[in-house]
Write an enzyme that holds these catalytic residues in place. Structure first.
Site, short mmCIF file in Angstrom:
data_model
loop_
_atom_site.label_atom_id
_atom_site.label_comp_id
_atom_site.label_asym_id
_atom_site.label_seq_id
_atom_site.Cartn_x
_atom_site.Cartn_y
_atom_site.Cartn_z
N GLY B 264 42.86 73.78 20.53
CA GLY B 264 42.64 72.46 19.98
C GLY B 264 43.70 72.16 18.93
O GLY B 264 44.53 73.01 18.62
N VAL B 265 43.66 70.96 18.39
CA VAL B 265 44.64 70.56 17.40
C VAL B 265 44.02 70.74 16.01
O VAL B 265 42.82 70.63 15.86
CB VAL B 265 45.01 69.07 17.59
N ALA B 267 44.46 72.43 11.68
CA ALA B 267 44.99 73.46 10.80
C ALA B 267 44.62 74.87 11.26
O ALA B 267 45.45 75.78 11.26
CB ALA B 267 44.50 73.23 9.37
N VAL B 268 43.36 75.05 11.67
CA VAL B 268 42.93 76.39 12.08
C VAL B 268 43.66 76.81 13.35
O VAL B 268 44.21 77.92 13.44
CB VAL B 268 41.40 76.44 12.31
N GLU B 289 46.01 71.16 26.20
CA GLU B 289 46.17 69.70 26.18
C GLU B 289 47.44 69.30 25.42
O GLU B 289 48.34 68.68 25.94
CB GLU B 289 44.99 69.05 25.44
N GLY B 383 38.61 67.30 24.91
CA GLY B 383 38.65 68.23 26.02
C GLY B 383 37.85 69.50 25.76
O GLY B 383 37.82 70.40 26.59
N LYS B 403 33.41 70.75 1.92
CA LYS B 403 33.13 69.99 0.69
C LYS B 403 32.93 70.93 -0.51
O LYS B 403 31.90 70.86 -1.21
CB LYS B 403 31.88 69.11 0.86
#
Lengths: 506, 506
Positions: B264-265, B267-268, B289, B383, B403
């Site tokens: 996935g997109v 930072a992690v 993707e 996706g 938070k």
């Protein structure tokens, strides 16, 4: 016996069920054949329970199957306290209770996935496989009986294989199976299946004959059970759905033969399938898991041209007739491994119409198929996820109420999610049919309330939605109230709110 | 311009963005190219907003895309109040707010499914497609730019096609695409793709040139955005996951080149991919993707052998460098339609390791990827469902708190379910990694608490689980408390229970 065990050297391995059970040691993982109570290994599991009793200290094993097995197997093993882990599906009352008490660890899985995980070494090493067969070929191949389930992978991966040669199962079953094992990843070839009636594999389960350590002769019949009979409500659900299909054909959105059908097991599914007889559809096909009573009626009447499945599970009433006339179905039925009957690749490619039963659904179209009250397992997710996610059209059916109206099967928020709104296209109750395709959650809720919710619960549901929408959101909810219908049922025995005047009279 | 528009008769169809926008009428369905802000049609949508303003009465359209498009497109159209329905994915703040207010109907979909539904006529008729291109071939074929998305099906199904010929996009993109359209169902052929680096289609999007009603010349760059930078916690998450992979290789459970990776997109994900540089893996492949910054770094360093994706989405900082050196990546990258990059058939066949981000997860491993507080959409499911359901290994990552510690990302029950426990194999936070494969829910909860929950929330979670288990069940819960952590956050600004002594001091 030469006709049933055609590899001479294997004839020497005939033994008693008790002796065969002796191959199973404490702590082992055991995989047995069986899918919806069809073609399960019966004799050796029962002998194992006896043996464990005799030993004094109960044995513990992990039990893997295709899907549900006969109550006499799961129940006997559960009663004996032998099974510590069970996967991927079950439906026995006693075992279920043990699971819900936390005594048996139950790994509820998508039915197409178990064998992938086994072959990838993700679930541990399979010690012994026990597979019911109607014959063993000249090369030692196993001809399964009334189901295929996960047996091909069990035979491949197990250290030892025990065959239960069941002479009561019809020899006519030979030739009805189509066994295919996908290759190893990441360099796997495409599954070559393109048509529902296509054969892509062998009629037997390939196995190294040296792994067959014992053959047990049995003549126990499959322990099929009666189905909950249909009623006016299941008939109405069927009518709504058949009207929808007819409209799809009339408006050119579907061809007259529809798309290959998958149907879950149960009274509603049976009503839908039976209803097809009286509709104008012809040359239908099925690509499903279980071939139940209505499938054979549809084949008999010519409405259904072909049925591909993983198991033949008929009611006791119909079983002997179907088995006696099996030769009539030879060219109309194929039994496949559940990996193939439920394979995402094939469900997507064939464009299946999937019809499955919801335990409860919510206003946004999320479905709970498995957990009563959000916590207690009924059976398991089974193949519903394999089909609903990948279908051309995913239908879920349920009566709008249960327990004499005290439970609304449509709730503000399901207490357990098995299928998200993304995988639910059509929701049907006896009240009506909601076509949810392409709609946003706020539209879905209004349509579900209008079409599917029982009138006794409609006002309360509208009230909930309107107040929830004031808080905003893509999927409006009042979290502190979202599961309150379930709590109310738990506390008062009904999801219905007592009307104030009634409360005042107390 | 002859080099970019090679079919002479189409050169006559060059027009202004405003004129092209004139093809779009009130009530129409419009499909535009674009996936994660890459290769989106930009000029015509903006001209449409201007045009609508000029007309006085705002126009209304349904907007379909590949995935998220540049803020300047979604935002401008949302501000103009033009879009009444939006699918299948978005990530714009302004549009998101309009969706959560109920002003825009947002149909959040599995990204591989949209085009199946469009081709099956389930979502309505597409009027106009607007597709960004770097060139048009001699036969009128469209060479897309930095993404493919849903454009091939948009071009196939739309009545009219408008091409935004973007001369700022690198001409080197030509040849990097592989366009394949599956056949009609139920008689579809298997997708022939067997290897991550295999080509199965054409380098252009086939389209009937007579449908191309206008070509608009533009030179707007993709509006990429900066990524949230990694920190100590994302690094720790990456470390846990990389340790796990190394252990899998060391113990022979995975080959040294692992399996094709999807990421996935964010930072992690970026931290995990970057971490691969320093690990001992070589010859890795991606079947994903979005190709983001770290993918190009891995290709540069030789750790990654090949990357298949649907879009190139890099940060502004890296964009010009990547585009300038595109020739170096010619043999290392293929851009595919999102239907193919995310196809269940291929994800299952290739045996993908899927790594996606959870917004929150619960103790049983159910994941919420989309809804803040269970109600307000963040972006969409994207996706993640395509990959998680069909992967060989499905990993979800999240920081254990958000938070500033006031939210625990691990909760008793997720407030919205996008991925059920059946689709979540591995859960990772900066606290640790829980390998949930093959475990029953009661085992999953203990492991998630031990490995993933932040220490500040651990005692409260253990307390919840222990009390829930007293009520029994496969998946123990106390329904009236299950969502109380979310309620507490809503009411008090933190999920943490104030300790009695502190409350007493007030």
């Amino acid at each position: 016996m030469e006709a049933r065990i055609r590899m001479p050297k294997l004839q020497e391995r005939i033994m008693s069920a008790d002796d065969a059970a002796g191959f199973i040691k404490d702590g082992m993982i055991v995989g047995i054949s069986g899918f919806t109570r069809a073609g399960d290994a019966k004799a050796v599991p029962m002998a194992l329970a006896e043996r464990s009793k005799r030993l004094g200290t109960p044995m513990h094993i992990q039990l893997w199957t295709g899907a549900s097995v006969a109550e006499e197997v799961d129940r006997v093993l559960a009663e004996a306290g032998i099974v510590t882990r069970r996967l991927p599906y079950q439906s026995d009352r006693l075992l279920r209770d043990a699971i819900n008490r936390g005594e048996v660890m139950y790994t509820d899985q998508h039915l197409s996935l178990t064998v992938e995980m086994i072959r990838a070494g993700q679930l541990g090493r399979l010690d012994v496989a026990i597979i019911e067969a109607v014959a063993i070929t000249e090369e030692g191949g196993i001809i399964p009986s009334t189901s295929v389930g996960n047996s091909p992978t069990f035979a491949l991966m197990a250290d030892k294989v025990i065959v239960e040669l069941n002479t009561r199962q019809s020899a006519l079953l030979e030739g009805m199976h189509d066994i295919y094992l996908p290759g190893a990843r990441p360099h796997r070839e495409p599954l070559p299946l393109q048509e529902v009636d296509q054969r892509i594999g062998t009629t037997f389960i390939p196995v190294d004959p040296d792994k067959i350590v014992g053959i047990v002769l049995t003549d126990r019949v499959d322990h099929f059970v009666d189905m909950v009979p249909g009623d006016e409500e299941t008939d109405r659900i069927a009518e709504h759905l058949l009207d929808f299909f007819e409209y799809q054909v009339k408006t050119g959105q579907m061809p007259p033969e529809l798309y290959p059908l998958q149907s879950g097991v149960g009274a509603v599914s049976n009503a839908v399938l039976s209803g097809l007889k009286h509709a104008s559809f012809r040359d239908l096909t099925m690509y499903s898991e279980v071939l139940q009573d209505s499938v054979f009626e549809l084949l008999d009447s010519g409405v259904l041209r072909f049925a591909s499945g993983c198991a033949i599970t008929v009611t006791p009433e119909h079983a002997s007739d179907v088995m006696r006339r099996l030769h009539e179905y030879k060219d109309k039925i194929i039994l496949r491994p559940q990996e193939i009957s439920n394979h995402p690749e094939l469900i997507r490619r064939l464009g299946i119409i999937a019809m499955n039963t919801a335990l409860e659904a919510d206003i946004y179209g999320n479905v709970n198929s498995t957990h009563v009250g959000g916590t207690h397992i009924m059976n398991g997710i089974g193949g519903s996820g394999d089909f609903a996610r990948n279908a051309l059209l995913s239908v879920f059916v349920t009566k709008s109420t249960a327990k004499g109206g005290r439970i609304s099967s449509i709730v503000p928020m399901v207490s357990h999610v098995d299928h998200t709104e993304h995988d639910v296209d059509i929701l049907v109750t006896e009240q009506g049919l909601a076509d949810l395709r392409g709609l946003a959650p706020r539209e879905r809720s209004r349509l579900v309330i209008e079409k599917c919710v029982h009138p006794d619960y409609r006002d309360a549901m509208i009230d909930y939605v309107e107040r929830a929408e004031q808080r905003g959101g893509q999927t409006p909810h009042i979290l502190e109230e979202a599961l309150s219908w379930h709590e109310r049922y738990r506390e008062t025995g009904t999801m219905q709110v007592r009307r104030p005047q009634l409360a005042g009279q107390r």
